[in-house]
Structure formats: structure tokens, C-alpha cells
Design a protein around this motif. Structure first.
Motif, PDB file in Angstrom:
ATOM      1  N   GLN A  21      -4.054  -5.239  -5.817  1.00  0.00           N
ATOM      2  CA  GLN A  21      -4.967  -6.086  -5.051  1.00  0.00           C
ATOM      3  C   GLN A  21      -6.427  -5.827  -5.421  1.00  0.00           C
ATOM      4  N   ASP A  40     -11.261   4.350  -8.997  1.00  0.00           N
ATOM      5  CA  ASP A  40      -9.840   4.608  -8.791  1.00  0.00           C
ATOM      6  C   ASP A  40      -9.588   6.067  -9.150  1.00  0.00           C
ATOM      7  N   ASN A  78     -11.559  10.191  -6.525  1.00  0.00           N
ATOM      8  CA  ASN A  78     -10.678  10.106  -5.362  1.00  0.00           C
ATOM      9  C   ASN A  78     -11.554   9.794  -4.149  1.00  0.00           C
ATOM     10  N   ASN A 105     -10.164  -0.506  -0.279  1.00  0.00           N
ATOM     11  CA  ASN A 105      -8.817  -0.979  -0.621  1.00  0.00           C
ATOM     12  C   ASN A 105      -7.880   0.145  -1.078  1.00  0.00           C
ATOM     13  N   TYR A 170       2.406   6.746   7.016  1.00  0.00           N
ATOM     14  CA  TYR A 170       1.711   5.511   6.604  1.00  0.00           C
ATOM     15  C   TYR A 170       1.217   4.724   7.813  1.00  0.00           C
ATOM     16  N   ILE A 203       3.172  -6.991  -0.380  1.00  0.00           N
ATOM     17  CA  ILE A 203       2.401  -7.646  -1.438  1.00  0.00           C
ATOM     18  C   ILE A 203       2.966  -7.218  -2.795  1.00  0.00           C
ATOM     19  N   THR A 205       2.772  -5.823  -5.780  1.00  0.00           N
ATOM     20  CA  THR A 205       1.966  -4.922  -6.613  1.00  0.00           C
ATOM     21  C   THR A 205       2.841  -3.714  -6.976  1.00  0.00           C
TER      22      THR A 205
HETATM   23  N1  LIG Z   1       1.543  -3.704  -1.568  1.00  0.00           N
HETATM   24  C1  LIG Z   1       1.828  -3.806  -0.288  1.00  0.00           C
HETATM   25  O1  LIG Z   1       2.933  -4.225   0.098  1.00  0.00           O
HETATM   26  C2  LIG Z   1       0.798  -3.438   0.747  1.00  0.00           C
HETATM   27  C3  LIG Z   1       1.057  -3.809   2.083  1.00  0.00           C
HETATM   28  C4  LIG Z   1       0.117  -3.498   3.057  1.00  0.00           C
HETATM   29  C5  LIG Z   1      -1.045  -2.838   2.712  1.00  0.00           C
HETATM   30  N2  LIG Z   1      -1.263  -2.489   1.413  1.00  0.00           N
HETATM   31  C6  LIG Z   1      -2.505  -1.785   1.099  1.00  0.00           C
HETATM   32  O2  LIG Z   1      -3.230  -2.516   0.130  1.00  0.00           O
HETATM   33  C7  LIG Z   1      -4.087  -1.636  -0.600  1.00  0.00           C
HETATM   34  C8  LIG Z   1      -3.943  -1.924  -2.092  1.00  0.00           C
HETATM   35  O3  LIG Z   1      -2.637  -1.562  -2.505  1.00  0.00           O
HETATM   36  P1  LIG Z   1      -1.847  -2.331  -3.679  1.00  0.00           P
HETATM   37  O4  LIG Z   1      -0.770  -3.099  -3.032  1.00  0.00           O
HETATM   38  O5  LIG Z   1      -2.805  -3.026  -4.564  1.00  0.00           O
HETATM   39  O6  LIG Z   1      -1.150  -1.073  -4.425  1.00  0.00           O
HETATM   40  P2  LIG Z   1      -1.498  -0.330  -5.798  1.00  0.00           P
HETATM   41  O7  LIG Z   1      -0.762   0.948  -5.738  1.00  0.00           O
HETATM   42  O8  LIG Z   1      -1.239  -1.244  -6.938  1.00  0.00           O
HETATM   43  O9  LIG Z   1      -3.079  -0.114  -5.730  1.00  0.00           O
HETATM   44  C9  LIG Z   1      -3.678   0.929  -5.006  1.00  0.00           C
HETATM   45  C10 LIG Z   1      -4.710   1.574  -5.924  1.00  0.00           C
HETATM   46  O10 LIG Z   1      -5.406   2.583  -5.178  1.00  0.00           O
HETATM   47  C11 LIG Z   1      -5.537   3.731  -6.023  1.00  0.00           C
HETATM   48  N3  LIG Z   1      -5.694   4.890  -5.142  1.00  0.00           N
HETATM   49  C12 LIG Z   1      -4.785   5.406  -4.291  1.00  0.00           C
HETATM   50  N4  LIG Z   1      -5.301   6.439  -3.617  1.00  0.00           N
HETATM   51  C13 LIG Z   1      -6.574   6.583  -4.055  1.00  0.00           C
HETATM   52  C14 LIG Z   1      -7.622   7.470  -3.742  1.00  0.00           C
HETATM   53  N5  LIG Z   1      -7.456   8.436  -2.808  1.00  0.00           N
HETATM   54  N6  LIG Z   1      -8.805   7.344  -4.389  1.00  0.00           N
HETATM   55  C15 LIG Z   1      -8.985   6.375  -5.321  1.00  0.00           C
HETATM   56  N7  LIG Z   1      -8.024   5.497  -5.658  1.00  0.00           N
HETATM   57  C16 LIG Z   1      -6.836   5.603  -5.025  1.00  0.00           C
HETATM   58  C17 LIG Z   1      -4.282   3.731  -6.859  1.00  0.00           C
HETATM   59  O11 LIG Z   1      -4.411   4.506  -8.051  1.00  0.00           O
HETATM   60  C18 LIG Z   1      -4.080   2.250  -7.129  1.00  0.00           C
HETATM   61  O12 LIG Z   1      -4.760   1.840  -8.288  1.00  0.00           O
HETATM   62  C19 LIG Z   1      -3.659  -0.216  -0.181  1.00  0.00           C
HETATM   63  O13 LIG Z   1      -4.561   0.276   0.792  1.00  0.00           O
HETATM   64  C20 LIG Z   1      -2.299  -0.440   0.455  1.00  0.00           C
HETATM   65  O14 LIG Z   1      -1.947   0.568   1.379  1.00  0.00           O
HETATM   66  C21 LIG Z   1      -0.366  -2.786   0.433  1.00  0.00           C
END
Ligand SMILES: NC(=O)c1ccc[n+]([C@@H]2O[C@H](COP(=O)([O-])OP(=O)(O)OC[C@H]3O[C@@H](n4cnc5c(N)ncnc54)[C@H](O)[C@@H]3O)[C@@H](O)[C@H]2O)c1
Length: 281
Positions: A21, A40, A78, A105, A170, A203, A205
């Protein structure tokens, strides 16, 4: 009537921007004229059972943003590390003069019940999903206050509005994001800054598409495929769809960053295929 979806002269800061996302948001804001700052962690965590992004992923987002003609500042950090976040915000101020929009995000998914979850897993999910959001908002707020303008968007989850089995880490982390969002909205309202949350459903991803989650969803199978997993994912939603596309979250992020939402703050926008219909008003 202009909904204000033009982000020329705006600067957007997106955490977790290497893929998923975060990448979709970065490219969409750049296409609409914004310069972009992304970070990231680009390394795996022993507490997270699927691969996180890589430095190549981060470089690819930079390439995609620059291909639109906009500038992109990036850092491997981080978000739980406050000095590192502060340093990147300072670099962004030096390079672009400001941050107008921040999208907190970055996040990780962990699965585990209260009787089995280790303190290491708890610490990781709270650090990445809650402390990271606190650090992001805290780092950008002073500059936004100084300029009397800001749009902050946090990413919670449908699991931030309900409990669930195997959600001992979570769900609290994402529930906390909502409390933080509403509190920050009140702190920052006098300064022309809005703070709103998006609560996504499933989502499409890498957070969803990985062997670890597939096995949790179908423990009865040795090597479950997406076809095996999709019906279980769909059962988590109300509308009959297993996953939504990241662009569906991006569209709401664009709205919450635009003038059209200038007088909306402290809200949670569910983009969750109807799961919101199951939780309280
Ligand atoms: N994919 C889903 O189903 C879903 C559903 C609800 C909420 N979300 C939330 O959406 C957001 C984006 O997730 P996504 O679906 O794109 O997944 P993703 O895993 O593809 O992307 C998350 C990114 O965050 C980075 N990351 C994680 N922890 C980190 C940290 N402490 N510092 C810096 N970077 C960090 C990861 O390396 C990754 O690139 C997240 O907060 C996730 O919890 C996702």
C-alpha cells in the motif's frame, strides 16, 4: 466544484513505502504533483513470519516516483527508532522545506493467541504498528504546527475495531492506532492539521500473500494455494470478495489529504468490504 485532488507543491511522507500500500500511495501522490519522502526498514524481523521489504523494493518505489517527474527522498529506517525518524524529517525539511501530508503506513502482521504469544512478538508488533505511528506523527507535528497546515493519515485495520482469535498482538496494536489518531486529532485541530485513520480489510499485498498466512488460514493443508485460502479470506468480509486492491486504500488516502476533507478529523474510514457493519457505530 474542485475536490482538491491536486497535490502540486505538496510534500508527502509515507512510512513503509517500499512496497504494498505504501508504494501505491507514493506513486499516486507523485502522479498528482507531490514530492515524496519514503522510508522502510528493509529487513526481516524474527517475530514476523513472512519476508518484509528489501532495499531493492525501496529503490523500485523511488524509481516509480521519479518516473512521474517528481522528487523522492528515501531512507532505510525502522519507524520504532525515533531519532532515525526525526533525522529523516529534518532531511525532508532541508530538501523540500516542509512536510504537508504524513501517512503512517508501516506495519507488520503477527498471528498468536494470548496463551502462546511471546513477549518478543508482542514487542515487535507494538513497536512497528503503534510506537512507529506515534513517532511518525510526533516527528512531523512541530513543522506542521509552525506552518499551520497538515494532513496526517494513520493505517489501522478492521482488526483495530474488533478482537479476534489469534489477534492478541495485532488487534491491540491497531486498536491503539485509533486511540492515538483521535487524541492527536484533538491536539492538532487548533493548528489547521487533521488526523484521520483508515481501517482496511484484507488487502492484496505481500502481508497477505505469503506462505505463513496461507498456512494459518488452511492448517488442514500442507501447501495451501491462493485458491484454497481465498474462501477463508472472503469469510472475514461481509461483501463476497476475498481481498481488496491497495488502490482502494490509496483513493481514501488521497481524499483525506485533500481540501475536500478539511473539516473531517479524528475519524476512522473503514475500507473493509462491509466488516464495519458488524462493529459498533
Ligand atoms: N494487507 C492487509 O490485509 C492489511 C489489512 C489491514 C491493515 N493493513 C495495514 O496496512 C499497512 C500496509 O501494509 P501492506 O498491506 O502494504 O503490507 P506490506 O507488508 O506489503 O507493507 C508494509 C511495509 O512496512 C514495512 N515495515 C514494517 N514494519 C516497519 C517498521 N517498523 N519500520 C519501517 N518499515 C516497516 C515493511 O517492510 C513493508 O514494506 C500496515 O500498517 C498493515 O498493518 C494491511
Amino acid at each position: 466544484m474542485d475536490s482538491g485532488n491536486d497535490f502540486r507543491d505538496r510534500v508527502v511522507f509515507i512510512t513503509g513505502g517500499a512496497r504494498g500500500q505504501g508504494r501505491t500511495h507514493a506513486v499516486a501522490f507523485a502522479q498528482r504533483g507531490a514530492d515524496v519522502v519514503i522510508c522502510d526498514r528493509c529487513e526481516d524481523s524474527p517475530a514476523v513470519k513472512y519476508p518484509l521489504a528489501t532495499e531493492e523494493d525501496l529503490a523500485e518505489t523511488v524509481r516509480l516516483v521519479e518516473a512521474t517527474g517528481r522528487k523522492c527522498l528515501s531512507a532505510k529506517l525502522n519507524t520504532a527508532d525515533r531519532p532515525a525518524v526525526d533525522e529523516l524529517v529534518a532531511r525532508a525539511h532541508a530538501e523540500f522545506g516542509k512536510i504537508d501530508i504524513a501517512i503512517a503506513n508501516a506495519g507488520v502482521s503477527v498471528i498468536g493467541s494470548i496463551d502462546t504469544m511471546s513477549i518478543e512478538t508482542w514487542n515487535e508488533v507494538i513497536a512497528s504498528n503503534l510506537t512507529g505511528v506515534f513517532n511518525t506523527l510526533g516527528a512531523v507535528a512541530p513543522g506542521m504546527i509552525e506552518r499551520g497546515y497538515g494532513r496526517c493519515i494513520t493505517i489501522s485495520s478492521m482488526m483495530g475495531r474488533q478482537g479476534g482469535t489469534q489477534q492478541a498482538g495485532y488487534s491491540p496494536s491497531k486498536w491503539g492506532v485509533i486511540g492515538l489518531t483521535k487524541s492527536a486529532a484533538q491536539d492538532l485541530a487548533p493548528h489547521g492539521i487533521t488526523v484521520n485513520a483508515i481501517a482496511p480489510g484484507n488487502i492484496s499485498t505481500p502481508m497477505v500473500h505469503n506462505d505463513a498466512l496461507y498456512s494459518v488460514m488452511r492448517p488442514d493443508l500442507e501447501k495451501p494455494t491462493w485458491d484454497d485460502v481465498a474462501p477463508v479470506m472472503q469469510s472475514l468480509h461481509v461483501q463476497p470478495v476475498p481481498v481488496l486492491e491497495p488502490e482502494e486504500i490509496t483513493r481514501v488516502a488521497l481524499f483525506l489529504a485533500a481540501e475536500a476533507s478539511a473539516h473531517m478529523t479524528g475519524i476512522v474510514v473503514p475500507v473493509d468490504a462491509g466488516v464495519a457493519s458488524r462493529v459498533t457505530a
